[in-house]
Scaffold this motif. Sequence first.
Motif, PDB file in Angstrom:
ATOM      1  N   PHE A  33      -4.982   4.411  -7.953  1.00 32.17           N
ATOM      2  CA  PHE A  33      -6.211   3.803  -7.218  1.00 32.17           C
ATOM      3  C   PHE A  33      -5.903   3.141  -5.973  1.00 32.17           C
ATOM      4  O   PHE A  33      -6.730   3.240  -5.051  1.00 32.17           O
ATOM      5  CB  PHE A  33      -6.615   2.614  -8.214  1.00 32.17           C
ATOM      6  CG  PHE A  33      -7.188   3.436  -9.683  1.00 32.17           C
ATOM      7  CD1 PHE A  33      -8.035   4.273  -9.615  1.00 32.17           C
ATOM      8  CD2 PHE A  33      -6.301   2.977 -10.827  1.00 32.17           C
ATOM      9  CE1 PHE A  33      -8.297   4.863 -10.984  1.00 32.17           C
ATOM     10  CE2 PHE A  33      -6.599   3.791 -12.061  1.00 32.17           C
ATOM     11  CZ  PHE A  33      -7.657   4.480 -12.099  1.00 32.17           C
ATOM     12  N   THR A  38      -4.168   4.343  -3.658  1.00 30.63           N
ATOM     13  CA  THR A  38      -4.152   5.557  -2.755  1.00 30.63           C
ATOM     14  C   THR A  38      -5.843   5.885  -2.445  1.00 30.63           C
ATOM     15  O   THR A  38      -6.081   6.009  -1.329  1.00 30.63           O
ATOM     16  CB  THR A  38      -3.433   6.913  -3.546  1.00 30.63           C
ATOM     17  OG1 THR A  38      -2.246   6.435  -3.753  1.00 30.63           O
ATOM     18  CG2 THR A  38      -3.521   7.858  -2.468  1.00 30.63           C
ATOM     19  N   LEU A  39      -6.496   5.863  -3.596  1.00 27.85           N
ATOM     20  CA  LEU A  39      -8.122   6.323  -3.499  1.00 27.85           C
ATOM     21  C   LEU A  39      -8.525   5.342  -2.291  1.00 27.85           C
ATOM     22  O   LEU A  39      -9.272   5.449  -1.509  1.00 27.85           O
ATOM     23  CB  LEU A  39      -8.691   6.032  -4.711  1.00 27.85           C
ATOM     24  CG  LEU A  39      -8.820   7.179  -5.609  1.00 27.85           C
ATOM     25  CD1 LEU A  39      -9.518   6.901  -6.902  1.00 27.85           C
ATOM     26  CD2 LEU A  39      -9.128   8.585  -4.968  1.00 27.85           C
ATOM     27  N   LYS A  40      -8.388   3.786  -2.545  1.00 29.96           N
ATOM     28  CA  LYS A  40      -8.580   2.877  -1.662  1.00 29.96           C
ATOM     29  C   LYS A  40      -8.086   3.067  -0.226  1.00 29.96           C
ATOM     30  O   LYS A  40      -8.998   2.901   0.479  1.00 29.96           O
ATOM     31  CB  LYS A  40      -8.218   1.408  -2.264  1.00 29.96           C
ATOM     32  CG  LYS A  40      -9.032   1.207  -3.412  1.00 29.96           C
ATOM     33  CD  LYS A  40      -8.559  -0.448  -3.771  1.00 29.96           C
ATOM     34  CE  LYS A  40      -9.731  -1.266  -2.932  1.00 29.96           C
ATOM     35  NZ  LYS A  40      -9.649  -2.602  -3.583  1.00 29.96           N
ATOM     36  N   ALA A  41      -6.858   3.420  -0.088  1.00 30.49           N
ATOM     37  CA  ALA A  41      -6.472   3.564   1.291  1.00 30.49           C
ATOM     38  C   ALA A  41      -7.119   4.641   1.923  1.00 30.49           C
ATOM     39  O   ALA A  41      -7.380   4.543   3.295  1.00 30.49           O
ATOM     40  CB  ALA A  41      -4.846   3.830   1.076  1.00 30.49           C
ATOM     41  N   LEU A  42      -7.456   5.574   1.286  1.00 31.63           N
ATOM     42  CA  LEU A  42      -8.131   6.910   1.658  1.00 31.63           C
ATOM     43  C   LEU A  42      -9.702   6.504   2.041  1.00 31.63           C
ATOM     44  O   LEU A  42     -10.314   7.408   2.685  1.00 31.63           O
ATOM     45  CB  LEU A  42      -8.323   8.138   0.874  1.00 31.63           C
ATOM     46  CG  LEU A  42      -6.816   8.715   0.536  1.00 31.63           C
ATOM     47  CD1 LEU A  42      -7.010   9.822  -0.611  1.00 31.63           C
ATOM     48  CD2 LEU A  42      -6.198   9.201   1.932  1.00 31.63           C
ATOM     49  N   GLY A  43      -9.963   5.320   1.751  1.00 29.12           N
ATOM     50  CA  GLY A  43     -11.405   4.763   2.166  1.00 29.12           C
ATOM     51  C   GLY A  43     -12.353   4.993   1.062  1.00 29.12           C
ATOM     52  O   GLY A  43     -13.520   4.819   1.406  1.00 29.12           O
ATOM     53  N   PRO A  56      -4.996  -2.075  -0.195  1.00 28.31           N
ATOM     54  CA  PRO A  56      -4.647  -0.795   0.052  1.00 28.31           C
ATOM     55  C   PRO A  56      -3.211  -0.435   0.721  1.00 28.31           C
ATOM     56  O   PRO A  56      -2.674   0.600   0.700  1.00 28.31           O
ATOM     57  CB  PRO A  56      -5.755  -0.038   0.647  1.00 28.31           C
ATOM     58  CG  PRO A  56      -6.511  -1.265   1.207  1.00 28.31           C
ATOM     59  CD  PRO A  56      -6.462  -2.421   0.227  1.00 28.31           C
ATOM     60  N   ALA A  57      -2.724  -1.677   1.629  1.00 25.20           N
ATOM     61  CA  ALA A  57      -1.634  -1.665   2.319  1.00 25.20           C
ATOM     62  C   ALA A  57      -0.373  -1.247   1.229  1.00 25.20           C
ATOM     63  O   ALA A  57       0.490  -0.773   1.851  1.00 25.20           O
ATOM     64  CB  ALA A  57      -1.387  -2.751   3.078  1.00 25.20           C
ATOM     65  N   VAL A 112       0.071   1.011  -0.656  1.00 24.26           N
ATOM     66  CA  VAL A 112       0.682   2.644  -0.858  1.00 24.26           C
ATOM     67  C   VAL A 112       1.445   2.789   0.530  1.00 24.26           C
ATOM     68  O   VAL A 112       2.271   3.799   0.337  1.00 24.26           O
ATOM     69  CB  VAL A 112      -0.672   3.564  -0.589  1.00 24.26           C
ATOM     70  CG1 VAL A 112      -1.702   3.411  -1.635  1.00 24.26           C
ATOM     71  CG2 VAL A 112      -1.204   3.315   0.914  1.00 24.26           C
ATOM     72  N   LEU A 113       1.649   2.083   1.487  1.00 21.17           N
ATOM     73  CA  LEU A 113       2.392   2.536   2.557  1.00 21.17           C
ATOM     74  C   LEU A 113       3.935   2.226   2.332  1.00 21.17           C
ATOM     75  O   LEU A 113       4.870   2.374   2.975  1.00 21.17           O
ATOM     76  CB  LEU A 113       1.831   1.999   3.908  1.00 21.17           C
ATOM     77  CG  LEU A 113       0.613   2.716   4.358  1.00 21.17           C
ATOM     78  CD1 LEU A 113      -0.423   1.711   4.759  1.00 21.17           C
ATOM     79  CD2 LEU A 113       0.963   3.744   5.063  1.00 21.17           C
TER      80      LEU A 113
END
Lengths: 244, 376
Positions: free
Chosen positions: B286, B288-293, B370-371, B373-374
């Motif tokens: 999830f 990842t989904l948020k990081a992708l926008g 979302p950060a 995910v990095l």
Amino acid sequence: MIAPNLAILARGVCKEFGSGPQRTPVLQGAGLGIARGEVVFLVGPSGSGKTTLLSILGCILTPDGGSVQVLNQEVAQLRPAELAAFRQRHLGYVFQTFNLFPTLSALDNVALAATMRGVALPTARAQAERLLEQVGLSRQGRLRPGQLSTGGCQRVAVARGLVNDPAILFADEPTASLDAANGQAVMELLTRLVKAHGVTLVVVTHDSRILSFANRILHLEHGRLIRATQPGEAAQRATLESVA
Amino acid sequence: MWILAIKAMLADRAKLATSLFGVAFAVVLVNLQGGLLLGLIEKASLLVDYGQADIWVGRRYTNNVDVGSWIPERWIQRIRKVDGVERAEPYLVSYSEARLANGSFEPVIVVGSEPASLLGNAWSMAQGDARAVRHPDGILVDSCDAEKLGHCRVGDTLEINGRRAKVVGLTDGIVGFSTNPYVFTTLERARRQYVTGLTPEYCSFFLVKARPGTNPRALAARIQREVPHLDVYDRQTYSRMCMEYWLTRTGIGMSFGLATFLGLLVGLAVVGQTLYASVTERVKEFATLKALGAADQCVGQFVLAQALGNAGLGSALGLAISLAIGWLVNSPRAPINWTWWIGALSVLLTTGVCLLAAWLPYVRIRRLDPATVLRG
Ligand SMILES: Nc1ncnc2c1ncn2[C@@H]1O[C@H](COP(=O)(O)OP(=O)(O)O)[C@@H](O)[C@H]1O
Ligand SMILES: [Mg+2]
């Protein structure tokens, strides 16, 4: 000071993690400009803040100070929801750990990123199929990440990063988990695709073998970008060897 | 989007199996417990539900059909005159005692119906003909009760209230809530031979058949005016009263309800826990989904689709298992009365819990940075 041909303009970017005695300043006034269509590498020793800077430029992480303009948009002015929409519309990512959905096929992983924008599933899958073909995976679309090699996963991640036609693609250590031959192949693919799609590419790496793919290399040290070099310039060899 | 969410859910076989098991378990529990309670409590009004009378008239406060009290039979004349009554017949329900060949005793409930119409007589036979109660000393007992009555068979003789009684047929699944065997016979024989201490002109109920097209409630009210000192109920009302009698008097409603509730709580906790865990384990996806926008409602859709997918599949599985188990274990002693509203209730409950179990981690996902995910 806004130049229309600039993809990214950052000035005095500061970021620190933790508080009190554990406080670690990571970025201390980093500044850079990246032109549209340029392929720029961010290099520096491990722990120097490359990922942090990439996250800030990619509008995923908020800096403590300084200003960041992406595609002429002052990032700080956007509210969280607007920022998410901005990322979805204009930016693409290839994460260091790929972050693919383990239970979805390669094709659906790419299509998922497209459906998030409200694209209908059949259209999204058609787009995904086209991109998988471009990264050379047209036959493996039905496989799940666990059934693909690391290089295969990296290609799926690249396809996902490009499926929404971003203006800028951010890639964090795209070759770190690949062997030399695969690393070269993925970089060739990335640079070819960004040229074809007219995408600006920002790559974080400490893999000296791939530096030849850059138009420009920015060196990050002590929280600042200390110099820019061209591939092949003697200056960067020494810097990078001290990392290993 | 939601198709991909369902696909992602289906592909994770191990997690899917646990959460489907939890949902199905809860659904089966509600259906079987609910069906059993309903089946059990409906036995309290068996005579009323299947006796074919539209109206039941009995002495004041006779709120349990198995324990009738006495009313003078001649009062029936007043009822027969009421407009809308097709026929009214006397009926007798009374406790007595059967003496078995080995010398032991068994309490029984003698049910006597008027011999011409046989209104209120046994309605479902395992062996023989219900009309055989007209034969001299003829009685019907249930095939399930035969064992209690000395393994009696058709043609055997028993002794009820010290008088001869001949088994002329076996009924099929007419087993009351009290567990005392019903003994069907004719009114006169019941009165004269099988029940003690009864004046001949008395009976326990008047059973009324309404003329076709007559509203039973309105007819009951008209009859009530003629016999103000008796209780008059239409079949539905009296059936409910008989069930309520046992529910409230015995605490069976309370204890069964409590057991069901506790079991349900366990089942729902399993559902909630597995679903909560499966969402929590996917936090990275999830993020990842948020990081992708992805917008919040997009992530919400993803979680919602998976929760509903789980609830739907699990419920279907649970209903199928409930039907299978119900079919296997259903018996006149422990009937499972599986009605659509118990099924609907079970599905609603588990779906609600699935939504709640997905909503709690979703709140966390909304706040997720979302950060993350990095960071590898
Ligand atoms: N969320 C965080 N919380 C605390 N410290 C962090 C966090 N993110 C990064 N850091 C620290 O910041 C420094 C730079 O990290 P990073 O940007 O990942 O460096 P690089 O990518 O160059 O290896 C490291 O010392 C790291 O431990
Ligand atoms: Mg890093």
